[in-house]
Design an enzyme around this catalytic site. Structure first.
Site, mmCIF file in Angstrom:
data_model
loop_
_atom_site.group_PDB
_atom_site.id
_atom_site.type_symbol
_atom_site.label_atom_id
_atom_site.label_comp_id
_atom_site.label_asym_id
_atom_site.label_seq_id
_atom_site.Cartn_x
_atom_site.Cartn_y
_atom_site.Cartn_z
ATOM 1 N N HIS A 1 109.210 116.816 -24.790
ATOM 2 C CA HIS A 1 110.576 117.511 -25.430
ATOM 3 C C HIS A 1 111.102 117.686 -24.054
ATOM 4 O O HIS A 1 111.358 118.026 -23.068
ATOM 5 C CB HIS A 1 109.731 118.320 -25.930
ATOM 6 N N HIS B 1 108.665 125.371 -34.643
ATOM 7 C CA HIS B 1 108.080 123.964 -33.310
ATOM 8 C C HIS B 1 107.600 124.059 -32.214
ATOM 9 O O HIS B 1 108.429 123.577 -31.204
ATOM 10 C CB HIS B 1 107.994 122.237 -34.110
#
Length: 502
Positions: free
Chosen positions: A166, A188
């Site tokens: 990410h 998230h």
């Protein structure tokens, strides 16, 4: 002589790290005596996929394919036996093992075995979830708990490298600044890190006017978030729809097809689609040859009995030199042509929901017309012996079959009434009939007094030139019975009417 443990996930990140270390070992010969192992059956299976589809990766990997497959490693080996107790770790080595959070499995067993030795090290190569051992050792505790539940000192070196799949804080903030969204919702992620990002974004947008600042929310799980979007959708009217002498008035309806391409909308008529859009308007025409051995008068009678507004025209010469006849239904969307081919009727129509249904009914009508009693009577020749019919036939009166329709319908009305009442007298006058109904029982099944009878007079008439709509008039001493009789006859009239095609 120390060992380095790298706990990783089996897919994606493990293969990328293996590729980096293999290239680094290739460039540094003094490290080539230190073996690199990966202990994960899933990572081994995933590596075969990388080796097979290396040609689908980035340009650098594809360029290396000219020399050899970069995922066929030279300095990395698969630890086929996952039994930690049988693994020889007396010398220096680098081991990739899953799972990445050190909660269980091979990575946890190796960590428990190596954590107390200061020569060893553990490298966290990605995001660690709160509450896991990987996250705990990043805070450098003095002791850790093994899988067996005993406490042991944490003497090995623990380090963290941001090798997440990410984006990180800086990449997130840069992306948001470039997009300039109206609403930002943070989900998230770790709560502390998301809170830090939210604070940084609010500080960044504080200098902008309030009406231009985006809304920034960080809702907890299961909390509903409502967003308001204000957008006016504009569409250009083009082509024949816009070609008019007067300006359109506000509120006036515009009928056309709305086409949106590259976020631009336009309204055009169907015939202008090829001009202003890459779309094309097409239709499907169908033609079916149906066996039909009957004559044109027979087909004319059946079509007019079933449909309303049937047109008729000549369509050239047929196989025997006589004119072909073409019947049109529903504004000629369905046509029936006879005479072009012997014993064949040609049914043509444009495919549509209405056209397909009407074509099916016409084909069924053609098949039925060849076997019905009416067809046999119309196509046969009269016999030579004398007969004295009670009712003059069409041959005796010289009437066309179409002109017999009102009288036929009036007799059907008579038969329907006879099914309901014992005594029904009928008087016929051209296109009109009068029926007198006599009954000794009311509608509620209550018998009348001795000698008393109810009388209902029914009058049904067809106007000249109109063989479809019947005028029905009922007069009765019992109002409820009279209404029921009239309603019954109206329903019969509706069921006897041809199907309207408009």
């Amino acid at each position: 002589g120390g060992r380095c443990l790298i706990p990783v996930f089996a897919l994606g990140r493990a293969q990328e790290l293996l590729l980096i270390l293999d290239e680094y070992w290739q460039a540094n010969p003094h490290l080539q005596s230190i073996p690199i192992w990966y202990a994960s059956k899933m990572a081994s299976r995933a590596l075969r996929v990388y080796q097979t589809y290396a040609n689908m990766m980035n340009a650098r990997i594809r360029a290396q394919m000219d020399i050899g497959n970069p995922f066929h490693f030279n300095f990395i080996q698969n630890l086929k036996s996952i039994d930690v107790n049988s693994f020889d770790d007396r010398n220096a080595s680098v081991v990739f093992a899953s799972p990445g959070m050190l909660q269980s499995g091979v990575s946890r067993q190796l960590f428990d075995r190596w954590a107390a030795d200061s020569k060893n090290g553990c490298l966290i190569a990605g995001y660690a979830v709160e509450g896991t051992l990987a996250k705990e050792i990043m805070n450098a505790p003095k002791e850790v708990t093994t899988l067996e539940g005993r406490r042991q000192p944490l003497n090995c070196l623990v380090d963290y490298v941001s090798f997440s799949a990410h984006v990180d804080f800086m990449q997130n903030r840069k992306f948001i600044s470039q997009v300039e969204p109206k609403h930002i919702i943070l989900v998230h992620g770790q709560k502390d890190e998301m809170g830090r990002l939210k604070s940084a974004l609010m500080l960044q947008y504080r200098q902008q006017p309030e009406n231009k600042r985006p809304t920034i929310t960080m809702p907890p799980n299961l909390q509903e978030v409502k967003l308001r979007f204000t957008r006016r959708r504009l569409a250009k009217v083009m082509g024949s729809l816009a070609d008019r002498e007067t300006e359109p008035k506000e509120g006036e309806e515009v009928g056309g097809i709305l086409v949106t391409q590259n976020f631009n909308s336009k309204i055009v008529s169907p015939r202008d689609l090829p001009t202003y859009t890459p779309l094309r308007l097409g239709s499907v025409s169908s033609k079916l040859h149906v066996p039909f051995a009957g004559q044109v008068p027979t087909l004319r009678l059946f079509l007019n009995e079933m449909f309303q507004g049937v047109t008729e025209e000549e369509a050239g010469l047929g196989f025997d030199g006589s004119p072909c006849v073409k019947f049109g239904l529903h504004d000629k969307q369905v046509t029936v042509t006879t005479g072009k081919t012997r014993s064949v009727a040609i049914v043509e129509w444009k495919a549509s929901s209405v056209g397909d249904i009407m074509a099916d009914s016409v084909i069924a009508l053609l098949m039925h017309a060849q076997s019905s009693a009416a067809s046999i009577r119309l196509t046969s020749k009269p016999c030579s012996h004398k007969r004295t019919p009670e009712t003059p036939s069409a041959e005796d009166t010289g009437e066309e079959p179409e002109r017999k329709r009102p009288r036929t319908l009036l007799r059907i009305f008579h038969d329907i009434l006879l099914e309901q009442f014992d005594s029904v007298d009928a008087v016929y006058e051209a296109r009109k009939a009068t029926f007198e109904i006599n009954t000794d029982t009311r509608l509620d099944q209550v018998a009348l007094d001795d000698g008393k009878r109810l009388t209902c007079n029914v009058e049904i008439e067809f106007d000249d030139g109109n063989d479809v709509d019947a005028k029905i008039k009922v007069e009765c001493g019992d109002e409820k019975l009279g209404k029921n009789v009239q309603e019954c006859l109206k329903n019969v009239a509706k069921s006897l009417n041809p199907i309207k095609s408009e």
